[in-house]
Design an enzyme around this catalytic site. Structure first.
Site, PDB file in Angstrom:
ATOM      1  CG  ASP A 133      -1.952  -1.103   1.179  1.00  0.00           C
ATOM      2  OD1 ASP A 133      -2.312  -1.522   0.061  1.00  0.00           O
ATOM      3  OD2 ASP A 133      -2.391  -1.552   2.249  1.00  0.00           O
ATOM      4  CG  ASP A 182      -6.832  -1.759  -1.192  1.00  0.00           C
ATOM      5  OD1 ASP A 182      -6.866  -2.971  -1.444  1.00  0.00           O
ATOM      6  OD2 ASP A 182      -5.999  -1.236  -0.433  1.00  0.00           O
TER       7      ASP A 182
END
Length: 208
Positions: free
Chosen positions: A144, A158
């Site tokens: 991330d 996501d």
């Protein structure tokens, strides 16, 4: 002797009043795979760049401290949830991929193809990390890199998964099915029931 004219009609010719059967709607597998491929490619490329250019624990400002590039290794689900169930999440994501592949056999709605493609591309993007990144197969940590305010750090996959899911929910609420073209009409179910009731029943003693 006069010739006898055969006035019988050829039984193989279709009746004049018989309407041709409508063409089957096209399948949307190509659109689904195209959307999934774009999401997957963007997700993989941005993760590779994030790992190469960012240092863990050293955010890079985009808009002050509100929006930053922040490299994080996430063992959980989207937006850093369920961090203690990495292998379970991997199996769930794999099941989602298989379910989408199964649905694609009857997929004719272009909007459903877009939504399912977003989910498929995002799921595959994170599965790549689960299988090929440390600490090991089925337990790899997802990369991330984008932080916005109080929201947990996330990647391209996501919001693709979440956005695709929201799109599919909206389509279902407003009457758009994945295996039909256009909006589902309220009288479709009644017409189908009437057609089944008008179908002749064959009893054991009936002649064919």
């Amino acid at each position: 002797m006069g010739g006898v004219t055969d006035e019988t009609t050829d039984s193989t010719e279709p009746a004049a009043d018989q309407a041709p059967e409508p063409a089957a709607p096209p399948r949307r597998l190509g659109l689904l795979l195209s959307v999934a491929a774009v999401v997957l490619m963007v997700d993989v490329v941005t993760k590779v760049l994030a790992v190469k250019m960012l240092t863990p624990g050293q955010p890079v400002s985009i808009i002050g401290d509100t929006v930053t590039w922040t490299l994080v290794r996430n063992s959980g689900a989207a937006f850093s949830m369920a961090t203690s169930y990495t292998w379970v999440l991997t199996l769930i994501a794999s099941s989602v991929v298989l379910g989408i592949i199964w649905m694609s056999r009857r997929l004719v709605s272009p909007w459903w193809a877009v939504g399912l493609g977003m989910i498929l591309g995002g799921a595959l993007g994170n599965l790549v990390d689960r299988f090929f990144r440390a600490p090991g197969h089925l337990q790899g940590h997802v990369v991330d890199f984008l932080s916005i305010g109080w929201w947990p750090v996330f990647n391209v996959a996501d919001p693709a998964v979440v956005g695709g899911a929201i799109l599919l929910v909206g389509l279902s609420v407003f009457g758009f099915d994945f295996d039909t073209v256009g909006r589902r009409r309220a009288d479709d179910g009644a017409k189908r029931s009437d057609a089944e009731e008008s179908r002749p029943e064959h009893r054991p003693g009936d002649q064919t």
